[in-house]
Every structure is written in structure tokens, then in C-alpha cells.
Write a protein that holds these residues in place. Structure first.
Motif, PDB file in Angstrom:
ATOM      1  N   LEU A 180       0.818  -1.209   0.000  1.00 15.15           N
ATOM      2  CA  LEU A 180       0.000   0.000   0.000  1.00 15.15           C
ATOM      3  C   LEU A 180       0.857   1.267   0.000  1.00 15.15           C
ATOM      4  O   LEU A 180       0.461   2.288  -0.582  1.00 15.15           O
ATOM      5  N   LEU A 181       2.028   1.204   0.619  1.00 13.62           N
ATOM      6  CA  LEU A 181       2.937   2.353   0.546  1.00 13.62           C
ATOM      7  C   LEU A 181       3.450   2.549  -0.873  1.00 13.62           C
ATOM      8  O   LEU A 181       3.573   3.692  -1.350  1.00 13.62           O
ATOM      9  N   ILE A 182       3.748   1.446  -1.548  1.00 17.73           N
ATOM     10  CA  ILE A 182       4.176   1.540  -2.945  1.00 17.73           C
ATOM     11  C   ILE A 182       3.068   2.168  -3.785  1.00 17.73           C
ATOM     12  O   ILE A 182       3.315   3.038  -4.642  1.00 17.73           O
ATOM     13  N   MET A 183       1.827   1.751  -3.549  1.00 19.87           N
ATOM     14  CA  MET A 183       0.688   2.331  -4.274  1.00 19.87           C
ATOM     15  C   MET A 183       0.564   3.824  -3.994  1.00 19.87           C
ATOM     16  O   MET A 183       0.279   4.620  -4.898  1.00 19.87           O
ATOM     17  N   THR A 184       0.786   4.212  -2.725  1.00 19.30           N
ATOM     18  CA  THR A 184       0.690   5.631  -2.365  1.00 19.30           C
ATOM     19  C   THR A 184       1.747   6.454  -3.086  1.00 19.30           C
ATOM     20  O   THR A 184       1.453   7.512  -3.667  1.00 19.30           O
ATOM     21  N   PHE A 185       2.988   5.983  -3.073  1.00 17.15           N
ATOM     22  CA  PHE A 185       4.066   6.712  -3.742  1.00 17.15           C
ATOM     23  C   PHE A 185       3.851   6.751  -5.253  1.00 17.15           C
ATOM     24  O   PHE A 185       4.158   7.757  -5.908  1.00 17.15           O
ATOM     25  N   LEU A 186       3.308   5.675  -5.813  1.00 10.44           N
ATOM     26  CA  LEU A 186       2.999   5.672  -7.236  1.00 10.44           C
ATOM     27  C   LEU A 186       1.916   6.702  -7.543  1.00 10.44           C
ATOM     28  O   LEU A 186       1.998   7.437  -8.551  1.00 10.44           O
ATOM     29  N   THR A 192      -6.948   8.777  -7.269  1.00 12.59           N
ATOM     30  CA  THR A 192      -7.631   7.499  -7.050  1.00 12.59           C
ATOM     31  C   THR A 192      -6.714   6.505  -6.354  1.00 12.59           C
ATOM     32  O   THR A 192      -7.107   5.811  -5.401  1.00 12.59           O
ATOM     33  N   LEU A 193      -5.471   6.426  -6.809  1.00 13.87           N
ATOM     34  CA  LEU A 193      -4.533   5.467  -6.242  1.00 13.87           C
ATOM     35  C   LEU A 193      -4.174   5.826  -4.804  1.00 13.87           C
ATOM     36  O   LEU A 193      -4.118   4.948  -3.922  1.00 13.87           O
TER      37      LEU A 193
END
Length: 255
Positions: A16-22, A37-38
Motif C-alpha cells: 500500500l505504501l508503494i501504491m501511495t508513492f505511485l 484514485t490510487l
């Protein structure tokens, strides 16, 4: 090593942290709708996974597959218990710490139950497993030391310090308990995967789950217990890890 890294990245918090940074990167690149959205999806997921109802909903299907209390195993017509198997868990073999403090929570509850059962069935062997994982002593060695400190004779203990995961533990232990009445002690959330792997190796132990996370209070709980908490995020992560493990073993044909 690469598989362990990949498995770690697929756990809720890193993923989820990777998704947030993306999402933040997409916002920086002017992809505002996709980025928002991400970011919102990852933060909402993180909040939900950190709550008690969601964590328990993920954990309960794993922990309720096998009975909490062992049946009467010494009734007439049943074979006596011949082996008690305790699966390994993470440890920090720091010799400056007391022996029990060198075990993680999972390892501590597993070997405590194993020793309790060994006292209940004094003729049974105690089979302990688990590798060192970069520590000075393996979990099998720490288990054996704890068992002896709590009154189990060394002659009853079989320590297997080489298996690195549950699949290797099942491969190593199954031949030792083939045709014998054995109890398998591991965390309740881990039990479905462990039993499936032992069955795959032709062993059919009786499940003795411990270390349950889902515990329902008899009274009403205060409202703050429904707020996001690191404790519940950890519970969700443990359940998530087990589901990933079941998926991996199924894909590899071991389930």
C-alpha cells in the motif's frame, strides 16, 4: 532470497505504501485523476486493514478450521499420543537475554503448548523444528533448551534445525511420524497451510492450534477498539501472509 523479497513486498503495508508513492508520482506528472484514485484507495485500504472488524474477518476463516480444544485422545480404542510436533517461528537468539525472551510471540506460545502436551503425554516424543535464519541459534535449538528447562528429558526431544519453511518442515518430519499418532502444534492461523503440507507428504497428524488472534469478549467493547491500530494491521498482515502462502503452495502443486 529474491522470493522472500517479493513475498515481503506483497504484504499489506509495503504494497500500500508503494501504491501511495505511485499515486503521488502520477499527481506530480499531472495524471491527477489516476493519482488521486490510487492515493485514496491505498490510504482507505490501510485504514480498513488496521481496524478490528476487518482484521478479524480476514483471520477468522483461518483460525476456525480446526477445533480449539483437543478431543479426549486417550479414550478406549484410540492409539496413545506418540509424537508432539512443534513448528518453528521467528526468533532473536540474543544470549544476553533470558531464554524465553529470545523467542518471538508465535514461538513462545507454540513451545509452551508443546511442553504442556509433553507433560500430559509423558511417553510421547517432542519433535521441534526451525532454522536459524541468520541468528546464532535455530528456533529448534531454542525450543529444545526451553523444553529441557521446563522439565522435558533431553532423550525425548528430536531437534530439526535445518528446515527453512513449513514445506521443508513437512518433508523432514513426515517420515518420522508416519504411521504414528502425532499432534501438530503451530499457530491457529498457520494451521490450515501446515496441515495441508503434512497431508501432501502423507502424514496425518492431529491439529493442536495455539496463539489465536480472534478473541471475542463476552462484554461490550469500548468504541476506541474499532479505531485503526497497528495491532490490527499486524493481524491483517499475518492473515494476508497465510493466504499468500496457501496460494503459493496451491500453484506449486503442494496443496
Amino acid at each position: 532470497m529474491a522470493k522472500k523479497w517479493l513475498g515481503s513486498l506483497l504484504l499489506p503495508l509495503p504494497l500500500l505504501l508503494i501504491m501511495t508513492f505511485l499515486g503521488l508520482w502520477l499527481l506530480h506528472k499531472q495524471h491527477k485523476r489516476s493519482g488521486r484514485t490510487l492515493v485514496l484507495l491505498s490510504l482507505l485500504s490501510l485504514c480498513l486493514l488496521s481496524t478490528r472488524p476487518v482484521a478479524n474477518a480476514l483471520m477468522a476463516p483461518l483460525e476456525t478450521q480446526y477445533p480449539t480444544h483437543l478431543p479426549a485422545l486417550r479414550t478406549q480404542g484410540q492409539d496413545p499420543i506418540q509424537d508432539i510436533v512443534v513448528l518453528g517461528a521467528a526468533q532473536a537468539a540474543d544470549p544476553s537475554l533470558p531464554l524465553l525472551s529470545q523467542l518471538g510471540h508465535a514461538g513462545l506460545v507454540r513451545i509452551s503448548e508443546g511442553v504442556s502436551l509433553a507433560h500430559a503425554y509423558p511417553e510421547a516424543r517432542l519433535i521441534v523444528s526451525g532454522y536459524a535464519g541468520g541468528e546464532g541459534r535455530s528456533s529448534a535449538e531454542l525450543y529444545a533448551a526451553v523444553a529441557q528447562a521446563l522439565g522435558i528429558a533431553e532423550s525425548r526431544i528430536i531437534a530439526l534445525p535445518l528446515p527453512k519453511d513449513t514445506a521443508e518442515e513437512a518433508m523432514a518430519i513426515a517420515p518420522l511420524i508416519h504411521g504414528r499418532h502425532a499432534l501438530l502444534v503451530t499457530s491457529a492461523s498457520h494451521m490450515p497451510r501446515a496441515m495441508a503440507l503434512f497431508h501432501h507428504q502423507g502424514a496425518k497428524p492431529t491439529a493442536a492450534p495455539v496463539g489465536h488472534h480472534v478473541k471475542e469478549s463476552q462484554g461490550s467493547l469500548p468504541l476506541y477498539t474499532y479505531l485503526p491500530s497497528a495491532r490490527y494491521l499486524e493481524r491483517s498482515e499475518i492473515a494476508w501472509h497465510e493466504y499468500l502462502g496457501l496460494l503459493k503452495e496451491a500453484v506449486s502443486g503442494q496443496l
